[in-house]
Scaffold this active site. Structure first.
Site, PDB file in Angstrom:
ATOM      1  N   ASP A   1     -12.013  36.060 -27.015  1.00  0.00           N
ATOM      2  CA  ASP A   1     -12.609  37.190 -27.708  1.00  0.00           C
ATOM      3  C   ASP A   1     -11.464  38.052 -28.228  1.00  0.00           C
ATOM      4  OD1 ASP A   1     -11.739  37.813 -25.239  1.00  0.00           O
ATOM      5  OD2 ASP A   1     -13.433  39.050 -24.670  1.00  0.00           O
TER       6      ASP A   1
ATOM      7  N   ILE B   1       0.813  -1.210   0.000  1.00  0.00           N
ATOM      8  CA  ILE B   1       0.000   0.000   0.000  1.00  0.00           C
ATOM      9  C   ILE B   1       0.848   1.262   0.000  1.00  0.00           C
ATOM     10  CG2 ILE B   1      -1.730   1.236   1.326  1.00  0.00           C
ATOM     11  CD1 ILE B   1      -2.438  -1.665   2.383  1.00  0.00           C
TER      12      ILE B   1
HETATM   13  P1  ATP Z   1     -14.542  41.492 -29.250  1.00  0.00           P
HETATM   14  O1  ATP Z   1     -14.346  40.073 -29.585  1.00  0.00           O
HETATM   15  O2  ATP Z   1     -13.733  42.403 -30.094  1.00  0.00           O
HETATM   16  O3  ATP Z   1     -14.442  41.780 -27.796  1.00  0.00           O
HETATM   17  P2  ATP Z   1     -17.285  41.504 -29.033  1.00  0.00           P
HETATM   18  O4  ATP Z   1     -17.575  40.088 -29.281  1.00  0.00           O
HETATM   19  O5  ATP Z   1     -17.250  41.996 -27.647  1.00  0.00           O
HETATM   20  O6  ATP Z   1     -15.970  41.877 -29.740  1.00  0.00           O
HETATM   21  P3  ATP Z   1     -19.588  42.995 -29.403  1.00  0.00           P
HETATM   22  O7  ATP Z   1     -19.390  43.751 -28.153  1.00  0.00           O
HETATM   23  O8  ATP Z   1     -20.618  41.946 -29.507  1.00  0.00           O
HETATM   24  O9  ATP Z   1     -18.234  42.384 -29.893  1.00  0.00           O
HETATM   25  O10 ATP Z   1     -19.795  44.059 -30.535  1.00  0.00           O
HETATM   26  C1  ATP Z   1     -20.207  43.687 -31.807  1.00  0.00           C
HETATM   27  C2  ATP Z   1     -20.358  44.906 -32.660  1.00  0.00           C
HETATM   28  O11 ATP Z   1     -21.324  45.780 -32.069  1.00  0.00           O
HETATM   29  C3  ATP Z   1     -19.107  45.738 -32.771  1.00  0.00           C
HETATM   30  O12 ATP Z   1     -18.306  45.326 -33.834  1.00  0.00           O
HETATM   31  C4  ATP Z   1     -19.642  47.112 -32.996  1.00  0.00           C
HETATM   32  O13 ATP Z   1     -19.912  47.324 -34.355  1.00  0.00           O
HETATM   33  C5  ATP Z   1     -20.952  47.131 -32.232  1.00  0.00           C
HETATM   34  N1  ATP Z   1     -20.785  47.755 -30.927  1.00  0.00           N
HETATM   35  C6  ATP Z   1     -19.921  47.414 -29.961  1.00  0.00           C
HETATM   36  N2  ATP Z   1     -20.049  48.193 -28.893  1.00  0.00           N
HETATM   37  C7  ATP Z   1     -21.036  49.056 -29.161  1.00  0.00           C
HETATM   38  C8  ATP Z   1     -21.651  50.112 -28.426  1.00  0.00           C
HETATM   39  N3  ATP Z   1     -21.289  50.459 -27.214  1.00  0.00           N
HETATM   40  N4  ATP Z   1     -22.648  50.802 -29.045  1.00  0.00           N
HETATM   41  C9  ATP Z   1     -23.035  50.453 -30.268  1.00  0.00           C
HETATM   42  N5  ATP Z   1     -22.499  49.496 -31.001  1.00  0.00           N
HETATM   43  C10 ATP Z   1     -21.505  48.781 -30.462  1.00  0.00           C
END
Ligand code: ATP
Length: 883
Positions: free
Chosen positions: A329, A285
């Site tokens: 992301d 053991i």
């Molecule tokens: P990443 O991988 O770069 O972090 P994400 O997955 O967080 O991106 P999202 O936050 O879903 O991306 O944003 C997607 C899209 O929405 C962006 O490419 C942009 O065009 C738009 N977006 C992001 N932030 C805003 C905001 N505060 N107001 C309006 N539109 C936005």
């Protein structure tokens, strides 16, 4: 001062009863008093094991029970009191060592748990402060925003678009919109919309609330108290090890019965038979195994925590070593998340390289309507908190405010002069945000968001300071593609002016397109090197972003995730992923081959993680927002950033990178692999040593050689000399090529067929030395049985210590492996040798162990045979029979 139904009281009466103030909160001295009165704001999620329980668990070990039976047998059949006492002493020592080690392990885990604590923002002494959530008290004024985990039960004072996810409490998966109005006393928990509860998350908006209950008195506390007998689950590794121990116990029983049976047939002395059977039981053991494994895991976790990587669950360490896909992301993880406005494009006008200028001066600022509207849009359709000293908010929104400031325009004034009537918050599906503001012209809708989303809502465009029919959408798509191809994040802007307040469902239609802004967010410098390390380590990195395909592609190329001339099959667009129906085989292959997913929603991220898992991958997933939480839970390893991640994401994750560095994950994976390697090493080490003991005792008995080993000698070996090298194996750094080989498989057993084979070979090499010296001393040197026994014992001690060098992988040279370079190994050998020599000079111990004086020649033979076993094992190793 307990408050049973704060939801049925007015805000004023709640605040008065709790002797607080909505504008300044309570004082620190009151906080101290209240912590004394109500205790800390903590609920033991899982009750820590009581000290006494840890002790009892040690005794409950089948290994200990076998030893006790052995002690009983020795006493009853052999009437050997000193030996019985010696075995019981050993049992006590084992229990105490196990107890101390486990207690220490639990302490260090507790310390780690403390590091993963949550924080809350409160108003105290009139100032906004961030405090550990454990020191919240009734009467504290709590400030909450999106992504926060609510840390106590509180009555709402003000709300702004507040929506809370209460699934953890009520099971309701939709976010609940909250208000501050008084509710009837009969209102049930899920309808108490003027309250927020501990353990829920802020999905949207912000709020101010007064804490009414903390710790055990919260709704969550009450629920957990009802069923709080949940105990710490054993980790998969612990389960595997205990399964292994069980097998060994069966093996022992088998051997013991065999010895008793053959002894009986040969009409041997019962005393000798029992002694041998007991020796076998003890030999088989590996007493220290479970404790050493736990120690190795806990130590790895502590080591990582010093390097800013907090592992929240012990089992995660094991999974880390097997991770072969890392989903990440883009913004903030692979890029700096320091957005700056780089380019503005209106119809007929391009303004670029803005980020390089400290002061921006546009000659035609007065004349350009597009520029004026985009400035208003940038400020009004924006949730950045402006009054705090350092502005807080989303990085693109912060960049917009900074841009406006560069134009010497005061954003605060714009906000004050154009009050907001309505907000359609940003969400990852619509990818846009809108506000309705009261302006000089009546009402104005401002919209900003992803180009594809915004352009679909526009039928006109602002051109030559007028709204005109929007004919050149295609041309604009090309312009945006060009911007995105430079790695810029692109936001499109639109607006419409109205005389009357529109209905909510009419806000987002017939908009006028203004233009786009490209934001610069450079790739992180250090990420490139890490991606290379992952590639060598057989780990695939996958970017999953909500951003534009071309932006994603450019950044992926910059960090070396995609080659410069990448083929399009490496990148997939969210709209091409059809998860509504079961994805077809071609789609699955495409997904498995892709490295970048652009414009994907959080739901799609979750589906992708599941798809990887179904296809036998172990997935690590980075996430920071509320929307990432399901995927963080789903992934085998959820990873959140300590600074940028929301509290809710940190809560859901298994690993927290305190310094927000993508590169830190490399350390965690390396450590995970090293720990798993070490655990395998000391399992093989201990098992091969034990096997050598079992077979030596068994063979000697079967061949009727003088008994080479006595039970106490074996116990001494197992508890003293074996333990130190095994512990030292757990302290190694990991092989030099640890990140240059593919990850292990998920659920890989500790012992593969090859490792079992190696264990047997190493064990038999030691046995050969022990039986060899016994036979040689008996037949050739014709020594007394006591001296033969001592020579065999010392050969075993030395051969087992040398056996540690067999644990290095055969692909690394004998003189360049991590074990030879590990100073702990050398120290452990020296300590074990010193103890072995030392006990000879302590008469009671030396008597109990049946030790006697050996001549230099006899010691010489011991050394020859012991080294012989190492040479033999190395020959097998180099011939490829072992790992
Ligand atoms: P990443 O991988 O770069 O972090 P994400 O997955 O967080 O991106 P999202 O936050 O879903 O991306 O944003 C997607 C899209 O929405 C962006 O490419 C942009 O065009 C738009 N977006 C992001 N932030 C805003 C905001 N505060 N107001 C309006 N539109 C936005």
């Amino acid at each position: 001062m307990t408050m049973s139904e704060p939801f049925s009281l007015s805000i004023k009466s709640v605040v008065d009863r709790l002797n607080s103030n909505t504008n300044s909160g309570i004082t620190e001295s009151k906080v101290k008093e209240r912590i004394k009165e109500y205790g800390k704001n903590e609920i033991a999620a899982k009750l820590p094991k009581k000290t006494i329980k840890i002790l009892i668990d040690q005794c409950n070990d089948p290994i200990i029970l076998i030893l006790l039976v052995a002690a009983g047998l020795t006493f009853v059949f052999n009437d050997d009191l000193p030996e019985t006492i010696a075995i019981i002493t050993v049992v006590l020592i084992t229990v105490i060592i196990g107890f101390i080690m486990e207690l220490q392990g639990i302490r260090s885990l507790e310390a780690l748990r403390q590091m993963g604590f949550t924080e809350s923002t409160v108003l105290r002494n009139g100032k906004i402060k961030t405090v550990k959530s454990s020191v919240l008290v009734p009467g504290d004024i709590l400030l909450m925003e999106v992504g926060d985990v609510v840390s106590a039960d509180a009555r709402l004072i003000t709300v702004e678009n507040l929506a809370i996810k209460e699934a953890s409490l009520t099971g309701e998966s939709r976010a609940i919109y909250k208000h501050v109005n008084v509710l009837p006393r009969a209102t049930i928990l899920s309808d108490r919309k003027n309250m927020v509860f501990k353990g829920t998350t802020v999905e949207q908006g912000s709020a101010k609330a007064i804490v009414v209950a903390t710790g055990k008195n919260t709704q969550l506390g009450k629920i957990q108290e009802m069923g709080s007998t949940i105990e710490e689950e054993r980790t998969p590794l612990e389960k595997k090890i205990s399964a292994l121990s069980k097998r060994l116990i069966y093996l022992t029983l088998f051997f013991a019965i065999l010895i008793i049976f053959t002894g009986y047939l040969r009409d041997l002395d019962m005393r000798l038979i029992i002694e041998t059977a007991v020796a076998l039981a003890v030999a088989a053991i590996p007493e220290g195994l479970p404790v050493i494994a736990t120690m190795a895991l806990a130590r790895g976790m502590m080591k990582l925590s010093k390097r800013n990587v907090i592992i929240k669950k012990m089992e995660a360490v094991e999974t880390l070593g097997a991770t072969n896909i890392i989903c990440t992301d883009k913004t903030g993880t692979l890029t700096e998340d320091k957005m700056q406005v780089h380019t503005l494009i209106f119809e007929g006008e391009v303004l670029s390289e803005i980020h390089n200028k400290d002061n921006v001066y546009f000659e035609n600022i007065e004349k350009s309507k597009a520029l004026n509207v985009i400035i208003m849009n940038s400020v009004l359709c924006n949730n950045t908190i402006l009054n705090a000293k350092d502005m807080k908010g989303d990085s693109v929104e912060l960049a917009l405010i900074q841009f406006v400031k560069k134009l010497h325009i005061n954003p605060k004034e714009i906000k004050e002069n154009n009050p907001e009537e309505l907000e359609i918050p940003f969400n990852t599906s619509s990818k846009l945000m809108a506000t309705l503001n009261v302006t000089e012209k009546g009402f104005t809708v401002y919209v900003k968001g992803a180009f594809e989303s915004v352009i679909n809502l526009c039928n006109t465009i602002l051109k030559d300071n007028k709204s005109q029919v929007f004919k050149n959408k295609k041309e604009w798509t090309n312009r945006v593609n060009n911007l995105a191809s430079q790695g810029l994040r692109v936001l499109a802007f639109a607006y419409k002016e109205l005389d009357e307040k529109p209905e909510k469902n009419k806000v987002l239609s017939q908009l006028t397109f203004i233009g786009v802004i490209g934001f610069l967010d450079p790739a992180r410098e250090d990420v490139k090197a890490t991606i290379k390390v992952y590639k060598e380590a057989g780990i695939k990195v996958v970017m999953m972003t909500g951003d534009h395909l071309r932006t994603a592609k450019k950044i992926a190329q910059e960090i070396g995730l995609l080659p410069q001339n990448s083929v399009s099959s490496s990148i997939l667009h969210g709209q091409d992923l059809q998860f509504e129906t079961e994805p077809n085989p071609t789609m699955v292959t495409n997904i498995l081959n892709a490295s970048v997913f652009a414009r994907v929603t959080p739901e799609q991220k979750l589906k992708l993680v599941s798809l990887y898992q179904v296809n036998d991958n172990v997935v690590g997933m980075f996430g920071d927002g509320i929307n990432d939480i399901p995927a963080l839970h789903k992934a085998d390893i959820g990873i959140a950033m300590g600074i940028r991640g929301t509290q809710a994401a940190r809560e859901a994750a298994d690993v927290i990178l305190k310094n927000d560095k993508f590169t830190a994950m490399e350390l965690a994976i390396k450590q995970g692999r090293a720990i798993f390697d070490h655990i395998r090493q000391f399992v093989v080490y201990l098992l091969s040593c034990n096997l050598a003991e079992v077979v030596s005792v068994g063979l000697a008995a079967l061949l009727a050689l003088p008994a080479p080993l006595l039970p106490l000698q074996i116990l001494f070996l197992n508890l003293i000399t074996d333990i130190f090298p095994a512990l030292a194996l757990g302290m190694g750094k990991g092989e030099v090529d640890i990140m240059k080989r593919p990850p292990g498989k998920a659920n890989e057993p500790i012992m593969s067929a090859k490792r079992w084979k190696s264990t047997i070979i190493f064990g038999l090499c030691i046995t050969t030395a022990v039986i060899g010296i016994t036979a040689y001393a008996h037949f050739v040197l014709q020594l007394t049985s006591k001296i033969i026994n001592n020579m065999a014992f010392y050969t075993l001690v030395l051969a087992q210590l040398l056996n540690v060098f067999n644990m290095a992988e055969s692909r690394v040279s004998f003189f360049n492996n991590e074990i030879l370079k590990n100073p702990w190994i050398w120290s452990s050998i020296v300590i074990s040798l010193l103890i072995t020599v030392g006990i000879y000079y302590i008469p009671p111990v030396s008597n109990a162990l049946f030790l006697t004086n050996l001549s230099t020649e006899q010691i010489g033979w011991v050394i020859v045979f012991a080294f012989g076993s190492l040479v033999l094992s190395q020959i097998f190793k180099r011939l490829g029979f072992t790992f």
